[in-house]
Write an enzyme that holds these catalytic residues in place. Structure first.
Site, PDB file in Angstrom:
ATOM      1  N   GLU A  62      -5.489  26.325 -69.300  1.00 39.68           N
ATOM      2  CA  GLU A  62      -4.560  26.563 -68.209  1.00 39.68           C
ATOM      3  C   GLU A  62      -4.682  27.997 -67.734  1.00 39.68           C
ATOM      4  O   GLU A  62      -5.049  28.894 -68.490  1.00 39.68           O
ATOM      5  CB  GLU A  62      -3.138  26.236 -68.661  1.00 39.68           C
ATOM      6  N   CYS A  92      -2.955  35.113 -64.997  1.00 41.46           N
ATOM      7  CA  CYS A  92      -2.967  35.039 -66.461  1.00 41.46           C
ATOM      8  C   CYS A  92      -4.075  34.081 -66.864  1.00 41.46           C
ATOM      9  O   CYS A  92      -4.037  32.902 -66.519  1.00 41.46           O
ATOM     10  CB  CYS A  92      -1.594  34.545 -66.914  1.00 41.46           C
ATOM     11  N   CYS A 122      -6.026  27.793 -79.648  1.00 38.89           N
ATOM     12  CA  CYS A 122      -6.064  29.081 -80.348  1.00 38.89           C
ATOM     13  C   CYS A 122      -6.200  28.780 -81.833  1.00 38.89           C
ATOM     14  O   CYS A 122      -5.559  27.870 -82.341  1.00 38.89           O
ATOM     15  CB  CYS A 122      -4.775  29.860 -80.093  1.00 38.89           C
ATOM     16  N   CYS A 130       0.760  31.117 -84.578  1.00 40.27           N
ATOM     17  CA  CYS A 130       2.055  31.793 -84.456  1.00 40.27           C
ATOM     18  C   CYS A 130       3.137  30.708 -84.320  1.00 40.27           C
ATOM     19  O   CYS A 130       2.985  29.776 -83.522  1.00 40.27           O
ATOM     20  CB  CYS A 130       2.053  32.733 -83.260  1.00 40.27           C
ATOM     21  N   CYS A 133       4.711  29.722 -80.847  1.00 41.70           N
ATOM     22  CA  CYS A 133       3.812  29.557 -79.689  1.00 41.70           C
ATOM     23  C   CYS A 133       3.294  28.131 -79.597  1.00 41.70           C
ATOM     24  O   CYS A 133       2.753  27.587 -80.557  1.00 41.70           O
ATOM     25  CB  CYS A 133       2.641  30.530 -79.817  1.00 41.70           C
ATOM     26  N   GLU A 178      -6.884  33.739 -78.593  1.00 50.68           N
ATOM     27  CA  GLU A 178      -6.838  35.119 -79.084  1.00 50.68           C
ATOM     28  C   GLU A 178      -8.116  35.801 -78.606  1.00 50.68           C
ATOM     29  O   GLU A 178      -9.207  35.535 -79.136  1.00 50.68           O
ATOM     30  CB  GLU A 178      -6.738  35.120 -80.619  1.00 50.68           C
ATOM     31  N   SER A 191       1.009  41.964 -79.530  1.00 47.82           N
ATOM     32  CA  SER A 191       2.120  41.044 -79.774  1.00 47.82           C
ATOM     33  C   SER A 191       2.764  41.408 -81.103  1.00 47.82           C
ATOM     34  O   SER A 191       2.332  40.953 -82.155  1.00 47.82           O
ATOM     35  CB  SER A 191       1.590  39.610 -79.814  1.00 47.82           C
ATOM     36  N   CYS A 211       4.813  32.188 -70.797  1.00 45.46           N
ATOM     37  CA  CYS A 211       4.089  32.581 -72.007  1.00 45.46           C
ATOM     38  C   CYS A 211       4.345  31.600 -73.136  1.00 45.46           C
ATOM     39  O   CYS A 211       5.470  31.221 -73.396  1.00 45.46           O
ATOM     40  CB  CYS A 211       4.575  33.914 -72.535  1.00 45.46           C
TER      41      CYS A 211
END
Ligand code: SAH
Ligand code: SF4
Length: 408
Positions: free
Chosen positions: A128, A141, A148, A152, A155, A210, A263, A383
């Site tokens: 995306e 973005c 990923c 986390c 997320c 990442e 982050s 986010c």
């Protein structure tokens, strides 16, 4: 579920630090030149018989057509000989990442679900890409990976199982695609139009993935994005966000030279281990040292610390004061990000009153602390909400999310 259950140790005991990325995918038989570096373009020209002495000039011309004018067809490249245009069209395309869906939020945010070359059965991989218009800038973005490898706990992208690294061309290709969609190319036939303000003025690598786990492709892709004779986004307008891959931070400063965002999200190892499991490998002490040593760090080039506001987890005023102590002496900005909920999450966003109090402490300590207003929540573009349709949300989940966005 309430945030207090988020602290139950058994929830996190099994959270592995990282997953394995796919090592292979099936690239198209006819590659696209979009996103290629100069060296790759020279090689492509060589492969269709352009001699070394001519390559430099031809690369310049291709560069101009692809990255300044946004050409989508070799036939339009009138400065190239006809035979060369035909030869290029035989072996290459100018294809962009393919748009699967485009969603436009009530606040003007646009989200594209993009298909990239994928499995050998023809199933694509999906990422995306989000465009956020503001009065003084337009921020794109972009993603660095499909999914990923990190996990986390707050997320949504981290819950996606399939992970593959994007190529440098796929990274730069997202900027080309956004310029297409926004009609944001230089109009060479209308000289004054070349001066108009660019709709895509900033790029943040804060989509899926990442970036420092896909270092070379991110470095090379961003070099194409920053090239002054092409897409021309200055490195000061490109921000790379990392969850804290400590050994790569100095290299990012030296070899990429973009603005750095870290982050952080927690001020103790005990809590950060749970929120950002990578912290177990690279604890706060090492992360803060890497930040202090970041090449080129100065008041004009500050590090942005991102801090997601999780109700009852990391949002106490004592946390705010500890945050100030932790980053003392580092030229920094602090981005407080209201948590964007997603179906199945154990977290809640902090109350606005608490975010304001937290932000006041940060502000009183001398840091600019804009609270990042969540954008595009109604289309799941904020986010941490990015998760490709490979693992599609059910219609009901989407509705639930939209309802949350509307009642916030
Ligand atoms: N992997 C990189 C960059 C992509 S994530 C990184 O972690 O920095 C971009 C930012 O969104 C990070 O600061 C991340 O912590 C934050 N984020 C992730 N999930 C979120 C959520 N649900 N709500 C708010 N911010 C989130
Ligand atoms: Fe990956 Fe960043 Fe999400 Fe963590 S916050 S899982 S590093 S995309």
């Amino acid at each position: 579920m309430t945030a207090s259950s988020a602290t139950a140790p058994e929830k996190f005991a099994s959270a592995a630090i990282e997953k394995e990325p796919l090592s292979r995918y099936v690239a198209p038989a006819k590659p696209s030149l979009v996103g290629y570096s100069r060296a790759e373009m020279a090689e492509a020209l060589g492969s269709v018989g352009v001699g070394e002495r001519q390559q430099r000039m031809r690369v310049q011309q291709l560069w101009q057509w692809i990255y300044v004018r946004g050409a989508r067809d070799f036939a339009a490249m009138t400065t190239l000989p006809k035979e060369l245009r035909a030869a290029l069209a035989e072996c290459f395309t100018l294809a962009r990442p393919q748009i699967v869906t485009e969603q436009v939020s009530a606040d003007g945010t646009r989200k594209w679900l993009l298909a990239l070359p994928g499995e050998d059965d023809g199933r694509p991989h999906e990422i995306e890409c989000v465009y956020i218009p503001e009065t003084d800038r337009g921020t794109l973005c972009i993603s660095s990976q499909v999914g990923c490898t990190l996990n986390c706990s707050f997320c949504h992208t981290g819950t996606q199982r399939l992970v593959r690294n994007l190529t440098a061309a796929e990274i730069a290709g997202q900027v080309v695609l956004a310029r297409d969609q926004l009609d944001d190319w230089t109009l060479a036939d209308i000289p004054a139009a070349g001066e108009r303000r660019r709709l895509v003025s900033n790029v943040v690598m804060m989509g899926m993935g990442e970036p420092l786990y896909n270092f070379e492709a991110v470095r090379d892709g961003l070099a194409v994005v920053a090239d002054g004779e092409g897409l021309s986004l200055s490195k000061r307008r490109i921000t790379l966000s990392t969850s804290g891959v400590v050994p790569m931070i100095a290299r990012a400063g030296n070899e990429i030279g973009a603005m750095l965002a870290v982050s952080l999200h927690a001020v103790t190892d005990e809590l950060r281990d749970r929120l950002v499991p990578l912290n177990r490998k690279y604890p706060l002490r090492d992360l803060m040292k890497a930040c202090r040593d970041y090449p080129g760090l100065s008041n004009a080039r500050r590090i942005t610390f991102e801090y997601v506001m999780l109700k009852g987890v990391n949002d106490s005023l004592a946390d705010a004061r500890a945050l100030i102590r932790l980053i003392k002496g580092i030229p920094a900005k602090i981005n407080l990000i209201p948590f964007n909920p997603w179906p199945g999450t154990i977290y809640e966003c902090s109350d606005w009153e608490q975010i304001e109090k937290f932000s006041q402490i940060v502000f009183d300590a001398g840091y600019a602390s804009p609270v990042r207003t969540p954008r595009g929540r109604d289309i799941l573009a904020a986010c941490g909400q990015l998760k490709s349709a490979t693992e599609k949300l059910s219609a009901r989940e989407r509705l639930a999310l939209r309802a949350m966005a509307l009642t916030d």
